[in-house]
Design a protein around this motif. Sequence first.
Motif, PDB file in Angstrom:
ATOM      1  N   THR A 176       0.920  -1.323   0.009  1.00 47.37           N
ATOM      2  CA  THR A 176      -0.021  -0.075   0.078  1.00 47.37           C
ATOM      3  C   THR A 176       0.699   1.170   0.082  1.00 47.37           C
ATOM      4  N   HIS A 177       2.114   1.198   0.287  1.00 42.75           N
ATOM      5  CA  HIS A 177       3.028   2.275   0.181  1.00 42.75           C
ATOM      6  C   HIS A 177       4.308   1.615  -0.065  1.00 42.75           C
ATOM      7  N   THR A 178       5.515   2.582  -0.184  1.00 42.32           N
ATOM      8  CA  THR A 178       6.798   2.154  -0.522  1.00 42.32           C
ATOM      9  C   THR A 178       7.703   2.070   0.843  1.00 42.32           C
ATOM     10  N   SER A 179       6.954   2.064   1.930  1.00 44.87           N
ATOM     11  CA  SER A 179       7.344   2.303   3.161  1.00 44.87           C
ATOM     12  C   SER A 179       8.272   0.873   3.667  1.00 44.87           C
ATOM     13  N   PRO A 180       7.528  -0.532   3.196  1.00 47.09           N
ATOM     14  CA  PRO A 180       8.188  -1.432   3.573  1.00 47.09           C
ATOM     15  C   PRO A 180       9.642  -1.575   3.070  1.00 47.09           C
ATOM     16  N   MET A 181       9.966  -0.889   1.919  1.00 50.21           N
ATOM     17  CA  MET A 181      11.253  -0.940   1.490  1.00 50.21           C
ATOM     18  C   MET A 181      12.530  -0.126   2.649  1.00 50.21           C
ATOM     19  N   GLN A 182      11.989   0.343   3.524  1.00 48.91           N
ATOM     20  CA  GLN A 182      12.805   1.161   4.478  1.00 48.91           C
ATOM     21  C   GLN A 182      13.475  -0.292   5.291  1.00 48.91           C
ATOM     22  N   ILE A 183      12.420  -1.232   5.860  1.00 49.14           N
ATOM     23  CA  ILE A 183      12.778  -2.386   6.478  1.00 49.14           C
ATOM     24  C   ILE A 183      13.833  -3.263   5.712  1.00 49.14           C
ATOM     25  N   TYR A 225      -0.489   0.178  -4.255  1.00 47.52           N
ATOM     26  CA  TYR A 225      -1.855  -0.337  -4.514  1.00 47.52           C
ATOM     27  C   TYR A 225      -2.741   0.253  -3.440  1.00 47.52           C
ATOM     28  N   ARG A 226      -3.954   0.603  -3.776  1.00 47.78           N
ATOM     29  CA  ARG A 226      -5.054   0.832  -2.702  1.00 47.78           C
ATOM     30  C   ARG A 226      -6.562   0.718  -3.386  1.00 47.78           C
ATOM     31  N   VAL A 227      -7.252   0.498  -2.731  1.00 41.19           N
ATOM     32  CA  VAL A 227      -8.740   0.363  -3.144  1.00 41.19           C
ATOM     33  C   VAL A 227      -9.389   1.886  -3.142  1.00 41.19           C
ATOM     34  N   HIS A 238       1.921   5.481  -7.773  1.00 41.45           N
ATOM     35  CA  HIS A 238       3.496   5.808  -7.623  1.00 41.45           C
ATOM     36  C   HIS A 238       4.011   6.519  -6.497  1.00 41.45           C
ATOM     37  N   GLN A 239       4.884   6.069  -5.607  1.00 41.52           N
ATOM     38  CA  GLN A 239       5.260   6.526  -4.512  1.00 41.52           C
ATOM     39  C   GLN A 239       6.940   6.673  -4.602  1.00 41.52           C
ATOM     40  N   CYS A 240       7.746   7.362  -3.835  1.00 42.70           N
ATOM     41  CA  CYS A 240       8.925   7.221  -3.697  1.00 42.70           C
ATOM     42  C   CYS A 240       9.272   7.286  -2.239  1.00 42.70           C
ATOM     43  N   GLU A 241       9.916   6.399  -1.759  1.00 45.01           N
ATOM     44  CA  GLU A 241      10.374   6.320  -0.171  1.00 45.01           C
ATOM     45  C   GLU A 241      11.352   7.065  -0.163  1.00 45.01           C
ATOM     46  N   GLY A 242      11.859   7.547   1.224  1.00 45.09           N
ATOM     47  CA  GLY A 242      13.352   8.205   1.096  1.00 45.09           C
ATOM     48  C   GLY A 242      13.550   7.693   2.867  1.00 45.09           C
ATOM     49  N   PHE A 282       4.943   4.908  11.767  1.00 43.14           N
ATOM     50  CA  PHE A 282       6.431   4.748  12.035  1.00 43.14           C
ATOM     51  C   PHE A 282       7.177   5.728  11.954  1.00 43.14           C
ATOM     52  N   THR A 283       6.567   6.812  12.171  1.00 41.04           N
ATOM     53  CA  THR A 283       7.466   8.235  12.291  1.00 41.04           C
ATOM     54  C   THR A 283       7.028   8.801  13.705  1.00 41.04           C
ATOM     55  N   GLU A 284       8.005   9.601  14.417  1.00 41.39           N
ATOM     56  CA  GLU A 284       7.386  10.233  15.683  1.00 41.39           C
ATOM     57  C   GLU A 284       8.578  11.392  16.006  1.00 41.39           C
ATOM     58  N   ALA A 306       4.174  15.107   0.243  1.00 44.39           N
ATOM     59  CA  ALA A 306       4.795  14.034   0.848  1.00 44.39           C
ATOM     60  C   ALA A 306       4.474  13.981   2.558  1.00 44.39           C
ATOM     61  N   GLY A 307       4.409  12.722   2.870  1.00 47.50           N
ATOM     62  CA  GLY A 307       4.385  12.581   4.514  1.00 47.50           C
ATOM     63  C   GLY A 307       6.064  12.262   5.041  1.00 47.50           C
ATOM     64  N   SER A 308       6.215  12.488   6.098  1.00 50.25           N
ATOM     65  CA  SER A 308       7.748  12.368   6.588  1.00 50.25           C
ATOM     66  C   SER A 308       7.653  12.304   8.302  1.00 50.25           C
ATOM     67  N   GLY A 309       9.004  12.195   8.685  1.00 51.73           N
ATOM     68  CA  GLY A 309       9.022  12.106   9.977  1.00 51.73           C
ATOM     69  C   GLY A 309      10.277  11.604  10.520  1.00 51.73           C
ATOM     70  N   PHE A 329      15.571  10.047   9.329  1.00 49.35           N
ATOM     71  CA  PHE A 329      14.113  10.606   9.033  1.00 49.35           C
ATOM     72  C   PHE A 329      13.789   9.750   7.718  1.00 49.35           C
ATOM     73  N   ALA A 330      12.507   9.815   7.557  1.00 51.37           N
ATOM     74  CA  ALA A 330      12.102   9.191   6.299  1.00 51.37           C
ATOM     75  C   ALA A 330      10.879   9.984   5.667  1.00 51.37           C
ATOM     76  N   PHE A 331      10.772   9.604   4.400  1.00 53.26           N
ATOM     77  CA  PHE A 331       9.497  10.244   3.986  1.00 53.26           C
ATOM     78  C   PHE A 331       8.994   9.455   2.655  1.00 53.26           C
ATOM     79  N   GLY A 332       7.753   9.970   2.184  1.00 49.48           N
ATOM     80  CA  GLY A 332       7.190   9.239   1.270  1.00 49.48           C
ATOM     81  C   GLY A 332       6.362  10.013   0.357  1.00 49.48           C
ATOM     82  N   MET A 333       6.633  10.137  -0.879  1.00 49.92           N
ATOM     83  CA  MET A 333       6.168  11.294  -1.810  1.00 49.92           C
ATOM     84  C   MET A 333       5.393  10.705  -2.681  1.00 49.92           C
TER      85      MET A 333
HETATM   86  N1  DAH Z   1       3.705   5.649   3.604  1.00 50.45           N
HETATM   87  C1  DAH Z   1       3.075   6.914   4.032  1.00 50.45           C
HETATM   88  C2  DAH Z   1       1.798   6.799   3.135  1.00 50.45           C
HETATM   89  O1  DAH Z   1       1.684   6.092   2.109  1.00 50.45           O
HETATM   90  C3  DAH Z   1       3.768   7.916   3.563  1.00 50.45           C
HETATM   91  C4  DAH Z   1       4.754   8.286   4.260  1.00 50.45           C
HETATM   92  C5  DAH Z   1       4.732   8.952   5.658  1.00 50.45           C
HETATM   93  C6  DAH Z   1       6.215   7.667   4.210  1.00 50.45           C
HETATM   94  C7  DAH Z   1       5.724   9.341   6.659  1.00 50.45           C
HETATM   95  C8  DAH Z   1       7.409   8.081   5.224  1.00 50.45           C
HETATM   96  C9  DAH Z   1       6.908   8.651   6.317  1.00 50.45           C
HETATM   97  O2  DAH Z   1       8.531   7.536   4.871  1.00 50.45           O
HETATM   98  O3  DAH Z   1       7.900   9.139   7.263  1.00 50.45           O
HETATM   99  O4  DAH Z   1       0.934   7.442   3.285  1.00 50.45           O
END
Ligand code: DAH
Length: 363
Positions: A176-183, A225-227, A238-242, A282-284, A306-309, A329-333
């Motif tokens: 549902t997001h590229t965040s799994p790639m963080q792990i 992917y999401r419904v 499409h997302q890009c994780e950082g 996953f962020t605080e 983007a989301g981030s934290g 830090f991480a972000f997802g755009m």
């Molecule tokens: N994964 C989140 C989403 O799809 C976006 C996101 C938010 C990614 C914060 C991150 C983050 O890496 O730190 O809504």
Amino acid sequence: MSDLQAIVDSAKTAFAACTAPADLENAKAQYLGKTGRITELMKGMAALSVEEKKSLGAQINVTKQAVEAALNARREALMDAAMNAQLATEALDVTLPGRARASGGLHPVSLTQERIESIFGSMGFDVADGPEIENDWFNFTALNTPEDHPARSMHDTFYVEPLDGVATDTPPLLRTHTSPMQIRHATAHVKAWRARQAVAGNGAATEGACDSMPEIRVIAPGRTYRVDSDATHSPMFHQCEGLWIGENVSFKDLKVVFTDFCKTFFESDDLVLRFRPSFFPFTEPSAEIDIQFASGPLAGRWLEVAGSGQVHPNVVRNMGLDPERYIGFAFGMGMDRLTMLRYGVNDLRLFFDGDLRFLSQFQ
Ligand code: DAH
């Protein structure tokens, strides 16, 4: 009509009846060949007196010339007809448009991805790629989103039938997001570092085997992917994780990196960023990143990109690291959203309809 004139007339009629060159040559033989009618007349002159030879000879010559002229005229007519027939069948219509070879090009979202990779590449980020079919651990649990966590309800997705004979507690799902790639990326990075340390512990000099982990600095672009489906949401997007993890990486670094990225991506210094407090498991602390252009058609509006934290300690732990020592830090755009903003496209669905009239405008 004299006999000679009758010969000319009959030759003309015979030649006119010929439609093929071979027929014409046969017809010619009947008049001008060895036993042809004109040749016979000439042979007959041997018996004549000198006077008769003179006058009849001249007449026969005129007749012969007339027959030859008729023959040549018919030959030319047949050649012209053959040429015209050939021209008609092999005609080229020079007014038809040419058959140009269409030149291909990259999809606008691919152009955005290449741009993101090159900008973050210049800031020392690696590019990682991972599976679109994920499992529950990487997509949710490892990211501090346990089962029954309310944040999961915003990530309704498509579940996949497990392979026959493969026992799973939870079915595989489309990420549902590229965040799994963080792990995924961080655990592989940590494992490789520890392996180098183990070799170094045996006395071998190994590059990168220092006590302190080399920083993790990575982006991971890809399909998610999401419904969800309307003018600004597509079930596939499409997302890009950082991700940047080290011993001394702070929120300030996130601000600098992301601001630099936006200015380069949009080729403008005329924009400001706003880090708006938000929540992600996953962020605080967490922040949503909005940008505002000072000029252009979108001037003055805050646009979320983007989301981030700061990566949550539980997530750092799931990467195999000590959260007391490693921080970052991480972000997802949204890459589709960035593409829409850059090119001024207002309906996301245009990107996925495959209409070349739209797509070819980006070549
Ligand atoms: N994964 C989140 C989403 O799809 C976006 C996101 C938010 C990614 C914060 C991150 C983050 O890496 O730190 O809504």
